[in-house]
Design a protein around this motif. Structure first.
Motif, PDB file in Angstrom:
ATOM      1  N   PRO A  12       0.800  -1.229   0.000  1.00 15.20           N
ATOM      2  CA  PRO A  12       0.000   0.000   0.000  1.00 15.20           C
ATOM      3  C   PRO A  12       0.831   1.278   0.000  1.00 15.20           C
ATOM      4  CG  PRO A  12      -0.988  -1.594   1.476  1.00 15.20           C
ATOM      5  CD  PRO A  12       0.319  -2.181   1.043  1.00 15.20           C
ATOM      6  N   THR A  13       1.860   1.352   0.860  1.00 16.79           N
ATOM      7  CA  THR A  13       2.651   2.598   0.922  1.00 16.79           C
ATOM      8  C   THR A  13       3.414   2.839  -0.372  1.00 16.79           C
ATOM      9  OG1 THR A  13       4.395   1.341   2.022  1.00 16.79           O
ATOM     10  CG2 THR A  13       2.908   2.612   3.428  1.00 16.79           C
ATOM     11  N   VAL A  14       3.876   1.766  -1.005  1.00 20.72           N
ATOM     12  CA  VAL A  14       4.603   1.906  -2.267  1.00 20.72           C
ATOM     13  C   VAL A  14       3.664   2.398  -3.362  1.00 20.72           C
ATOM     14  CG1 VAL A  14       5.839   0.672  -4.073  1.00 20.72           C
ATOM     15  CG2 VAL A  14       6.313   0.158  -1.674  1.00 20.72           C
ATOM     16  N   LEU A  15       2.480   1.796  -3.451  1.00 20.71           N
ATOM     17  CA  LEU A  15       1.528   2.193  -4.479  1.00 20.71           C
ATOM     18  C   LEU A  15       1.130   3.658  -4.324  1.00 20.71           C
ATOM     19  CD1 LEU A  15      -0.324   1.507  -6.851  1.00 20.71           C
ATOM     20  CD2 LEU A  15      -2.068   0.804  -5.195  1.00 20.71           C
ATOM     21  N   LYS A  16       0.820   4.071  -3.087  1.00 23.06           N
ATOM     22  CA  LYS A  16       0.387   5.458  -2.874  1.00 23.06           C
ATOM     23  C   LYS A  16       1.524   6.437  -3.182  1.00 23.06           C
ATOM     24  CE  LYS A  16      -2.528   6.607   0.286  1.00 23.06           C
ATOM     25  NZ  LYS A  16      -3.228   6.891   1.555  1.00 23.06           N
ATOM     26  N   ALA A  17       2.736   6.067  -2.823  1.00 22.24           N
ATOM     27  CA  ALA A  17       3.872   6.951  -3.091  1.00 22.24           C
ATOM     28  C   ALA A  17       4.132   7.073  -4.586  1.00 22.24           C
ATOM     29  CB  ALA A  17       5.117   6.429  -2.380  1.00 22.24           C
ATOM     30  N   ARG A  18       4.097   5.941  -5.299  1.00 26.98           N
ATOM     31  CA  ARG A  18       4.351   5.970  -6.737  1.00 26.98           C
ATOM     32  C   ARG A  18       3.289   6.790  -7.466  1.00 26.98           C
ATOM     33  NH1 ARG A  18       7.451   1.536  -8.877  1.00 26.98           N
ATOM     34  NH2 ARG A  18       9.308   1.387  -7.576  1.00 26.98           N
ATOM     35  N   VAL A  19       2.016   6.549  -7.127  1.00 22.25           N
ATOM     36  CA  VAL A  19       0.916   7.268  -7.762  1.00 22.25           C
ATOM     37  C   VAL A  19       0.997   8.757  -7.433  1.00 22.25           C
ATOM     38  CG1 VAL A  19      -1.590   7.607  -7.778  1.00 22.25           C
ATOM     39  CG2 VAL A  19      -0.632   5.297  -7.895  1.00 22.25           C
ATOM     40  N   GLY A  20       1.204   9.083  -6.159  1.00 20.05           N
ATOM     41  CA  GLY A  20       1.264  10.479  -5.740  1.00 20.05           C
ATOM     42  C   GLY A  20       2.405  11.230  -6.385  1.00 20.05           C
ATOM     43  N   ASN A  21       3.587  10.611  -6.420  1.00 16.97           N
ATOM     44  CA  ASN A  21       4.743  11.271  -7.022  1.00 16.97           C
ATOM     45  C   ASN A  21       4.579  11.458  -8.524  1.00 16.97           C
ATOM     46  OD1 ASN A  21       6.110  11.659  -4.668  1.00 16.97           O
ATOM     47  ND2 ASN A  21       7.542   9.974  -4.946  1.00 16.97           N
ATOM     48  N   PHE A  22       4.017  10.441  -9.190  1.00 21.27           N
ATOM     49  CA  PHE A  22       3.841  10.600 -10.628  1.00 21.27           C
ATOM     50  C   PHE A  22       2.832  11.695 -10.945  1.00 21.27           C
ATOM     51  CE2 PHE A  22       1.527  10.054 -14.530  1.00 21.27           C
ATOM     52  CZ  PHE A  22       2.582  10.145 -15.427  1.00 21.27           C
ATOM     53  N   LEU A  23       1.699  11.722 -10.240  1.00 17.78           N
ATOM     54  CA  LEU A  23       0.679  12.729 -10.527  1.00 17.78           C
ATOM     55  C   LEU A  23       1.175  14.126 -10.182  1.00 17.78           C
ATOM     56  CD1 LEU A  23      -2.581  10.882  -9.453  1.00 17.78           C
ATOM     57  CD2 LEU A  23      -1.824  11.445 -11.760  1.00 17.78           C
ATOM     58  N   ARG A  24       2.061  14.221  -9.194  1.00 18.23           N
ATOM     59  CA  ARG A  24       2.669  15.523  -8.911  1.00 18.23           C
ATOM     60  C   ARG A  24       3.516  15.960 -10.105  1.00 18.23           C
ATOM     61  NH1 ARG A  24       6.430  15.707  -3.807  1.00 18.23           N
ATOM     62  NH2 ARG A  24       7.576  14.235  -5.112  1.00 18.23           N
ATOM     63  N   TYR A  25       4.269  15.051 -10.648  1.00 16.91           N
ATOM     64  CA  TYR A  25       5.058  15.347 -11.848  1.00 16.91           C
ATOM     65  C   TYR A  25       4.148  15.677 -13.022  1.00 16.91           C
ATOM     66  CZ  TYR A  25       7.260  14.054 -16.263  1.00 16.91           C
ATOM     67  OH  TYR A  25       7.670  14.033 -17.569  1.00 16.91           O
ATOM     68  N   HIS A  26       3.068  14.900 -13.172  1.00 19.11           N
ATOM     69  CA  HIS A  26       2.165  15.080 -14.306  1.00 19.11           C
ATOM     70  C   HIS A  26       1.452  16.421 -14.221  1.00 19.11           C
ATOM     71  CE1 HIS A  26      -0.002  13.648 -17.775  1.00 19.11           C
ATOM     72  NE2 HIS A  26      -1.166  13.868 -17.198  1.00 19.11           N
ATOM     73  N   ARG A  27       1.085  16.849 -13.004  1.00 16.06           N
ATOM     74  CA  ARG A  27       0.465  18.167 -12.859  1.00 16.06           C
ATOM     75  C   ARG A  27       1.418  19.264 -13.314  1.00 16.06           C
ATOM     76  NH1 ARG A  27      -1.991  16.040  -8.127  1.00 16.06           N
ATOM     77  NH2 ARG A  27      -0.139  16.561  -6.932  1.00 16.06           N
ATOM     78  N   GLY A  28       2.696  19.140 -12.928  1.00 16.80           N
ATOM     79  CA  GLY A  28       3.693  20.120 -13.361  1.00 16.80           C
ATOM     80  C   GLY A  28       3.849  20.120 -14.868  1.00 16.80           C
ATOM     81  N   TYR A  29       3.811  18.940 -15.462  1.00 12.96           N
ATOM     82  CA  TYR A  29       3.919  18.816 -16.917  1.00 12.96           C
ATOM     83  C   TYR A  29       2.749  19.500 -17.612  1.00 12.96           C
ATOM     84  CZ  TYR A  29       4.048  16.440 -21.474  1.00 12.96           C
ATOM     85  OH  TYR A  29       4.066  16.157 -22.820  1.00 12.96           O
ATOM     86  N   GLU A  30       1.529  19.287 -17.085  1.00 11.77           N
ATOM     87  CA  GLU A  30       0.351  19.909 -17.678  1.00 11.77           C
ATOM     88  C   GLU A  30       0.395  21.425 -17.520  1.00 11.77           C
ATOM     89  OE1 GLU A  30      -2.090  18.529 -19.513  1.00 11.77           O
ATOM     90  OE2 GLU A  30      -0.848  16.736 -19.449  1.00 11.77           O
ATOM     91  N   GLU A  31       0.863  21.893 -16.351  1.00 13.76           N
ATOM     92  CA  GLU A  31       0.989  23.336 -16.139  1.00 13.76           C
ATOM     93  C   GLU A  31       1.959  23.940 -17.156  1.00 13.76           C
ATOM     94  OE1 GLU A  31       2.174  23.901 -12.129  1.00 13.76           O
ATOM     95  OE2 GLU A  31       0.255  23.247 -11.285  1.00 13.76           O
ATOM     96  N   LEU A  32       3.033  23.211 -17.418  1.00  9.64           N
ATOM     97  CA  LEU A  32       4.019  23.702 -18.380  1.00  9.64           C
ATOM     98  C   LEU A  32       3.438  23.742 -19.784  1.00  9.64           C
ATOM     99  CD1 LEU A  32       6.893  24.718 -18.497  1.00  9.64           C
ATOM    100  CD2 LEU A  32       7.668  22.375 -18.839  1.00  9.64           C
ATOM    101  N   LYS A  33       2.649  22.744 -20.144  1.00 11.14           N
ATOM    102  CA  LYS A  33       2.000  22.747 -21.456  1.00 11.14           C
ATOM    103  C   LYS A  33       1.027  23.917 -21.570  1.00 11.14           C
ATOM    104  CE  LYS A  33       0.395  18.967 -23.278  1.00 11.14           C
ATOM    105  NZ  LYS A  33      -0.342  17.691 -23.406  1.00 11.14           N
TER     106      LYS A  33
END
Length: 516
Positions: free
Chosen positions: A267-288
């Motif tokens: 559980p902790t690994v899944l939540k960390a991976r998902v949370g970190n990726f979506l944080r990156y993805h939000r930054g990517y979308e903001e940049l676009k």
């Protein structure tokens, strides 16, 4: 020891490096080093602990994009803010920079305020932590979206984001849903076909968690179909795989997955991976989104330049016509001198007009309304158009319905540009040897009607005042009537058009009347 960030400024133009250094000093920063090209920058990066990179795009020997790619491969600078400075906005090239990991863009020319805001925003971003893999097969690299696994991993909640979990085992779907449903919107699919259907819907997910081993259509087939479809190719996929299947990890990443999580799911690994990726993805979308805004602003500036160049042709033609007339008579009257002087000032004012048009388009214009002698202005523009269209034998007839002066409440330069565009367009559309009829009338508001005997093609009648609308007009930009509409509305007025085979085309402008 200084707590100030160390900036690396990379530009092959010495004066630009000096400007950036000066701007940074004005903003209160003191630590700066410079490089004249990409290779020089790499030497400086290897020798100094740089915190922020400001790089030009077009440079000899090594471009800014090539420097960016080198920086993102270096572990020390993998997450260092890299701000690309460019005078050219071409979507394909900029998207390459986004894919390579650029942090932000600054479009030349820029203000110190823009530079300050970009630096502040990028320095405030929390850097992604150094990857700590949960499983590390020798054949693959650790996930860039890993985080230290602990019970108190902090994940930013964002229930506007949707995650699709795909697994043929109901218990796994239940587990994933229970782990993530308080932080995100969660959808589930029990097979690949359902997953693809959801991804192709109007409410497509922001992230897919995909099991590799499924009957009928496995995870690799699902990724392949998603990436082959333009509508779903940009949806990121994190896949689940067994810990003892390193080949599956490599195959999944090569197929286009952005990350993986091993089974059994922690559980902790899944939540960390998902949370970190979506944080990156939000930054990517903001940049676009920032890119889209930059490109639109650059396009607006180009449009304004087109409008101004379009408007300047007639005053120039009038000046040339007056000078030619003087040359033939070998003398010059005070009236002709005054005409040349007025037209020269008109051209100078039109350069200033570009700023106002840009502000109108971007919603930042504030009208400083004053009484404008609309009769004098209309007759002035009509005379200029007469001179410009003398070879076409177009008559410009003005009819003032109100005796004496008549004042609109608006901006004289904007009103001049608007009338100039409309009367010039009417003269261009009028059949050779015919006339343009201009009527100025007044009631509660002032009305200026401009009629010619030409007919507007049916294909553009409904969007006559929209941007870039033109047909059958050599060299036409479709910006003249568009800018006229902008200007009329910016002055709290309105504009309309009617056309028919019987009466030709009439454009009517209504402006508020001023009491003088």
């Amino acid at each position: 020891m200084s707590t100030q960030p160390l900036f690396l400024i990379v530009d092959d133009y010495d004066q630009m490096r000096r400007v950036l250094v000066s701007n940074l000093k004005t903003l209160g920063y003191t630590n700066m080093i410079t490089a004249s090209n990409g290779e020089d920058a790499i030497r400086k990066l290897n020798a100094n602990p740089v915190n922020v990179i400001l790089s030009d795009w077009n440079m000899p020997q090594m471009t800014g994009l090539e420097l960016l790619e080198w920086v993102r491969k270096d572990k020390k600078y993998r997450f260092t803010p890299f701000i690309m400075i460019t005078a050219e906005i071409e979507r394909q090239q900029v998207e390459k920079a986004i894919a390579a990991g650029v942090s932000d863009f600054i479009l030349k020319p820029f203000s110190s305020g823009t530079l300050s805001e970009k630096i502040r925003k990028n320095l405030q971003k929390t850097p992604v932590k150094t990857p700590i893999p949960t499983v590390k097969p020798q054949e693959s690299e650790a996930s860039p979206f890993d985080a230290p696994v602990s019970a108190d991993v902090e994940i930013k909640v964002d229930t506007t984001l949707t995650i699709l979990a795909v697994d043929d085992v109901p218990d796994n779907l239940t587990l994933i849903s229970s782990l993530l449903e308080n932080d995100y919107r969660v959808k589930v699919a029990s097979n690949g076909q359902k997953a693809i259907k959801i991804c192709q819907s109007a409410d497509k997910p922001n992230l897919v968690l995909l099991d590799v081993m499924m009957p009928d259509m496995d995870g690799f087939d699902v990724i392949k179909e998603l990436k082959a479809n333009e509508e779903t190719s940009d949806i990121p996929v994190i896949f689940f795989t067994a810990m003892d299947e390193p080949d599956s990890i490599i195959k999944g990443l090569e197929a286009g997955a952005v990350d993986y999580v091993t089974k059994p799911i922690k559980p902790t690994v899944l939540k960390a991976r998902v949370g970190n990726f979506l944080r990156y993805h939000r930054g990517y979308e903001e940049l676009k989104n920032t890119l889209d805004t930059m490109m639109e602003n650059a396009k607006l500036r180009d449009d304004v330049e087109h409008i101004v160049r379009h408007d300047m042709k007639s005053p120039l033609a009038a000046i040339i016509g007056t000078i030619n007339s003087v040359g033939k008579n070998e003398s010059i009257t005070q009236e002709q001198l005054k005409t040349i002087e007025d037209l020269s000032y008109t051209l100078l004012n039109m350069v200033n007009l570009s700023t106002d048009l840009y502000k109108i388009e971007t919603g930042r214009f504030q009208l400083n309304a004053k009484p404008v002698d609309i009769v004098r202005l209309t007759e002035k523009v009509a005379e200029e158009i007469r001179l410009g269209f003398s070879t076409k034998n177009i008559k410009i007839n003005t009819k003032i319905q109100v005796a004496g002066e008549l004042f609109a409440f608006g901006d004289e330069l904007l009103s001049y540009s608007m009338l100039h565009n409309l009367i010039k367009n009417a003269a261009e559309a009028a059949p050779a040897g015919s006339a343009v009829f201009i009527t100025v009338d007044s009631g509660e508001n002032i009305k200026v009607s401009i009629r010619n005997l030409g007919v507007v093609p049916e294909s553009i009648r409904d969007n006559f005042f929209d941007k870039f609308v033109t047909v059958g007009k050599r060299g036409g930009t479709g910006l003249g009537t568009y800018s006229a509409r902008l200007i009329a509305e910016a002055q709290n007025g309105s504009i309309s058009m009617s056309t028919s085979e019987d009466s030709g085309t009439t454009v009517e402008v209504t402006l508020p009347r001023a009491t003088v």
